[in-house]
Every structure is written in structure tokens, then in C-alpha cells.
Design a protein around this motif. Structure first.
Motif, PDB file in Angstrom:
ATOM      1  N   LEU A  72       0.866  -1.177   0.000  1.00  0.00           N
ATOM      2  CA  LEU A  72       0.000   0.000   0.000  1.00  0.00           C
ATOM      3  C   LEU A  72       0.900   1.224   0.000  1.00  0.00           C
ATOM      4  CD1 LEU A  72      -2.509  -1.260   2.725  1.00  0.00           C
ATOM      5  CD2 LEU A  72      -2.625  -1.599   0.242  1.00  0.00           C
ATOM      6  N   SER A  73       1.003   1.889  -1.137  1.00  0.00           N
ATOM      7  CA  SER A  73       1.959   2.973  -1.294  1.00  0.00           C
ATOM      8  C   SER A  73       1.516   4.238  -0.571  1.00  0.00           C
ATOM      9  CB  SER A  73       2.143   3.290  -2.780  1.00  0.00           C
ATOM     10  OG  SER A  73       1.030   4.022  -3.275  1.00  0.00           O
ATOM     11  N   GLN A  74       2.364   5.253  -0.618  1.00  0.00           N
ATOM     12  CA  GLN A  74       2.058   6.538  -0.004  1.00  0.00           C
ATOM     13  C   GLN A  74       0.891   7.242  -0.684  1.00  0.00           C
ATOM     14  OE1 GLN A  74       4.744   5.761  -1.807  1.00  0.00           O
ATOM     15  NE2 GLN A  74       5.821   7.559  -2.621  1.00  0.00           N
ATOM     16  N   PHE A  75       0.502   6.759  -1.864  1.00  0.00           N
ATOM     17  CA  PHE A  75      -0.624   7.354  -2.598  1.00  0.00           C
ATOM     18  C   PHE A  75      -1.941   6.645  -2.297  1.00  0.00           C
ATOM     19  CE2 PHE A  75       3.155   7.919  -5.401  1.00  0.00           C
ATOM     20  CZ  PHE A  75       3.265   9.295  -5.270  1.00  0.00           C
ATOM     21  N   PHE A  76      -1.882   5.616  -1.468  1.00  0.00           N
ATOM     22  CA  PHE A  76      -3.080   4.838  -1.122  1.00  0.00           C
ATOM     23  C   PHE A  76      -3.601   5.287   0.237  1.00  0.00           C
ATOM     24  CE2 PHE A  76      -5.293   1.170   0.680  1.00  0.00           C
ATOM     25  CZ  PHE A  76      -6.083   0.756  -0.380  1.00  0.00           C
ATOM     26  N   ALA A 102       2.744  -1.482   4.163  1.00  0.00           N
ATOM     27  CA  ALA A 102       2.189  -0.158   3.905  1.00  0.00           C
ATOM     28  C   ALA A 102       3.265   0.894   4.086  1.00  0.00           C
ATOM     29  CB  ALA A 102       1.015   0.136   4.844  1.00  0.00           C
ATOM     30  N   HIS A 103       3.229   1.914   3.249  1.00  0.00           N
ATOM     31  CA  HIS A 103       4.135   3.049   3.388  1.00  0.00           C
ATOM     32  C   HIS A 103       3.716   3.848   4.618  1.00  0.00           C
ATOM     33  CE1 HIS A 103       6.259   6.791   2.498  1.00  0.00           C
ATOM     34  NE2 HIS A 103       6.915   6.176   1.533  1.00  0.00           N
ATOM     35  N   GLY A 215       3.061  -4.935   7.669  1.00  0.00           N
ATOM     36  CA  GLY A 215       4.399  -4.429   7.910  1.00  0.00           C
ATOM     37  C   GLY A 215       4.509  -3.006   7.394  1.00  0.00           C
ATOM     38  N   ILE A 216       5.356  -2.212   7.985  1.00  0.00           N
ATOM     39  CA  ILE A 216       5.536  -0.827   7.567  1.00  0.00           C
ATOM     40  C   ILE A 216       6.877  -0.704   6.863  1.00  0.00           C
ATOM     41  CG2 ILE A 216       5.677   1.580   8.313  1.00  0.00           C
ATOM     42  CD1 ILE A 216       3.921   0.811  10.684  1.00  0.00           C
ATOM     43  N   ALA A 217       6.851  -0.188   5.648  1.00  0.00           N
ATOM     44  CA  ALA A 217       8.082  -0.114   4.858  1.00  0.00           C
ATOM     45  C   ALA A 217       8.010   1.059   3.899  1.00  0.00           C
ATOM     46  CB  ALA A 217       8.287  -1.402   4.062  1.00  0.00           C
TER      47      ALA A 217
END
Length: 400
Positions: A72-76, A102-103, A215-217
Motif C-alpha cells: 500500500l503505497s504513499q498514494f493509497f 504499507a508506506h 508491515g511498515i516499509a
């Protein structure tokens, strides 16, 4: 860069509902990272397998049945409450818990964002914009106030008591101000729902559940991407609902085409991209707004887009080759693609649902031709020679 790293973008070329879930599933393997590059939980992408499993994906990537990882990118925009419901539904039909990252800058939707969305849309009556009622745009509007922004990072780093304070400020200060600015006075029933203390506890529980499964990445050359040689950028909605191209206000507050994808491709360090713009063999639109080739009374089977109180009944029409070609051309024209090798493809889904003759529009004239001639017309008009077709709901019905 290793040329074996394959990247595919699946983009809707109309008003959504073009078969992006089917195509994402088809391009996915167990080593794929499916990247959600726009939108939020209001997206609904259907995947059906030959063994009878069927799911409408909202958060999780549509490659999940193949064992793909979701990013889940920063744009989601994440919705922890909706995420939990979907996770529980998937647990009944998947062999192992899906892997999701997720970002940290991904925004998070609260219960009040959803309720404001529904209150305002309800108040519009027959002049509704066609929103799904999931609070996507309201999340973005609230996040224009830094002191009220909630991201995945905030959820992970804040103690419950600190997050609770954020939520109380949203409930007590922001919600009344936002509704006043929108010129809407909520009913007594809505006032009680907005003020309910359960909203805070439900959201906190959902956030805890979300953090336990995600997870956060960061993006870029993070290890989440280093371990994969296959990437699928799964788009939501379609080019005709793009925030900067669609007919306002009947749009999504999101870039639905290549814009976010190209940013992410460069961050990851990819140098090739297969771009698949998808459309049905006929046109559909769910929700209010202009629909140039709508045909009254036309109906096709669609198990996903059932009538609902927010978007009404799915609308049907005939394909417009001129409009399709125009929006695809603009999607490429708007981008800086230097250094990225692009392979253009077109996907036409639901070919099995139309008869032997397909009615469509080209050069502002209505035509009716056989399937092969229809595809040749699309090739000629769009300039894209490589067309994928689907003849059923599963990946095994695709023709390349």
C-alpha cells in the motif's frame, strides 16, 4: 538494472469496472509485489478462480490468491476498519495470511470521514455525486490540516491515549466545522452516531488489528522490493474519473493513470514498464455523472456492482473508440518517460457477454461489426497493436 525485473501497470481506461482485478491476478505470481498506487478501500476488484473462489478486493492486491505480496503505497488511503473486515473474509478462502506492507505516509480513514461522506451525499438527494460513502475524499480533505492528519506512521508510533486525543479533536472540533462549511446540518440520528464513544474504541481496535497484519516499509529500493522480480501496479477507478481529467464533481480525488506509477517506478529503480489500459467490450458507469454513449435499458450480468444506496444501479452503454483512444493518449502524453522502456498493451474484457456483433462508436459514427473487426478498429484508432481479451471471469479465459 537487471532486465529480469518485470513491471506491469494495470490501468482502467474508462469510469472503472474494466476488469482490473482479473488482469492483476493474471499478471501475478507468488513472487509478485502488487502495488496499490492510488485510491483506497472504495475500490472493488473482483477475482474469481477456476476452483470456485471469488473475492472483491479492496485493500489487498488482486494477486493475493496467487500468493503475491501487497504494498500500500504513499498514494493509497488505508481504512483500518474496512481492512479488518476484508482480512476476516479472506481468511476463509486463502490458505495462508496474505503478506501486506504499507508506506508510513499512507493516510488513514477514520469513522468520521466515512460518516461525513455519507451525511453529505445523503443530503444531496437526487443531485448526488456518486460517492461510495467510504470517506476517501473526506480523509484527504481532513489531512490538509497537519494537526488532524493520521497516517500509518502515526498509528504505529502513537500510544493509544495520544491517538485517542487526535480522534477526540476530530470528533469535537473538526466534524462540526466541516459540516458547517459544507452547509449540511446532520439529522438527530446522525448526530448520535457522530457523538458515539464507540467510534473511538472501534477505530483503536481496528488500528491494532491493522498493525498486527501489516508491515511498515518505505518504498524506493526497500527490501520489500529487492526480494521480488515482478511488480504489478494495480490501479483503481479509471482515467475518466481522474481528478484532473474527469468531469468535476463526478470524479475521484486521485490520479488514476500513470502519474503515481511513474513516480514509484523511478523510486524502485525499474527501467521497463508494460502498460495495460483496460476497457470492457461495452461501457459501464457506476454512479452519477456524464455517460456519453449510455443506452437506456441495456443490461449485462455483473455480480460485483449490485445496486446500492450511494451509487444506485450500474449503467451500461456502448464502447466509444474515439474517447478510449483520446484518454489513453493523454495518459502517456502527461508523463515524463525518459529512461523507462514502455510496452503498450490494451485489454478488452467481457467479450463473452456480447453477441457475435458488437455495437460501438468510431469517428462519431455508430458501427456494428464482428469481434475480430471490433478489435482491429481499436488497434487502428488507438495505435496499440497488442490486445488482450477476456472471455469469462477467470484468468484461464484470457487470450493474449
Amino acid at each position: 538494472m537487471d532486465k529480469r525485473r518485470i513491471a506491469t501497470a494495470v490501468i482502467g481506461a474508462a469510469w472503472g469496472d474494466e476488469g482490473k482485478g482479473l488482469l492483476t491476478d493474471a499478471f501475478s505470481t507468488s513472487s509478485t509485489v502488487v502495488i496499490r498506487h492510488n485510491s483506497g478501500a472504495q475500490a472493488g476488484h473482483t477475482v474469481q478462480t477456476d476452483d470456485g473462489r471469488r473475492h472483491v478486493f479492496h485493500h489487498f492486491g488482486s494477486g493475493t490468491f496467487k500468493g503475491a505480496t501487497t504494498y500500500l503505497s504513499q498514494f493509497f488511503v488505508c481504512n483500518p476498519i474496512a481492512f479488518g473486515a476484508e482480512k476476516r473474509a479472506l481468511a476463509e478462502i486463502t490458505n495462508a495470511p496474505p503478506v501486506v506492507y504499507a508506506h508510513p505516509d499512507s493516510l488513514a480513514t477514520t469513522p468520521w470521514d466515512m460518516m461525513i461522506n455519507q451525511i453529505v451525499e445523503e443530503a444531496r438527494g437526487s443531485a448526488r455525486h456518486g460517492s461510495c460513502g467510504m470517506g476517501f475524499n473526506e480523509t484527504i480533505q481532513r489531512s490538509k490540516h497537519p494537526e488532524l492528519t493520521i497516517t500509518v506512521r502515526n498509528i504505529a508510533q502513537m500510544a493509544s491515549i495520544e491517538l485517542c486525543g487526535y480522534l477526540e479533536r476530530i470528533r469535537d472540533d473538526y466534524v462540526p466545522a466541516r459540516l458547517k462549511a459544507l452547509g449540511v446540518t446532520p439529522s438527530r440520528t446522525w448526530q448520535e452516531r457522530l457523538a458515539s464513544p464507540k467510534n473511538v474504541s472501534v477505530f483503536l481496535d481496528a488500528c491494532a488489528d491493522f498493525l498486527g497484519a501489516v508491515g511498515i516499509a518505505y518504498g524506493g529500493k526497500d527490501s520489500v522490493f529487492d526480494a521480488s522480480d515482478n511488480f504489478v501496479f494495480e490501479g483503481a477507478q479509471g482515467l475518466l474519473l481522474d481528478a484532473e481529467r474527469g468531469a468535476f464533481p463526478y470524479v475521484t480525488n486521485s490520479r488514476t493513470g500513470l502519474t503515481n506509477i511513474i513516480t514509484l517506478v523511478r523510486e524502485i529503480g525499474l527501467d521497463n514498464l508494460q502498460v495495460v489500459h483496460a476497457t470492457r467490450a461495452y461501457a459501464t458507469r457506476h454512479g452519477a455523472g456524464p455517460f456519453p454513449r449510455e443506452v437506456a435499458g441495456l443490461r449485462y450480468e455483473d455480480k460485483t456492482n449490485v445496486p446500492n444506496e450511494w451509487q444506485g444501479t450500474l449503467r451500461f452503454g456502448e464502447s466509444d473508440a474515439d474517447l478510449l483512444s483520446e484518454v489513453i493518449h493523454l495518459d502517456y502524453k502527461d508523463q515524463s518517460l525518459s529512461g523507462i522502456e514502455i510496452k503498450q498493451r490494451l485489454a478488452v474484457t467481457c467479450m463473452d457477454q456480447v453477441g457475435p456483433s458488437i455495437s460501438f462508436w468510431q469517428n462519431a459514427a455508430r458501427k456494428s461489426v464482428g469481434h475480430a473487426d471490433f478489435l482491429d478498429c481499436l488497434r487502428q484508432r488507438s495505435g496499440i497493436q497488442d490486445i488482450i481479451t477476456s472471455h469469462g471471469p477467470t484468468r484461464s479465459t484470457l487470450s493474449y
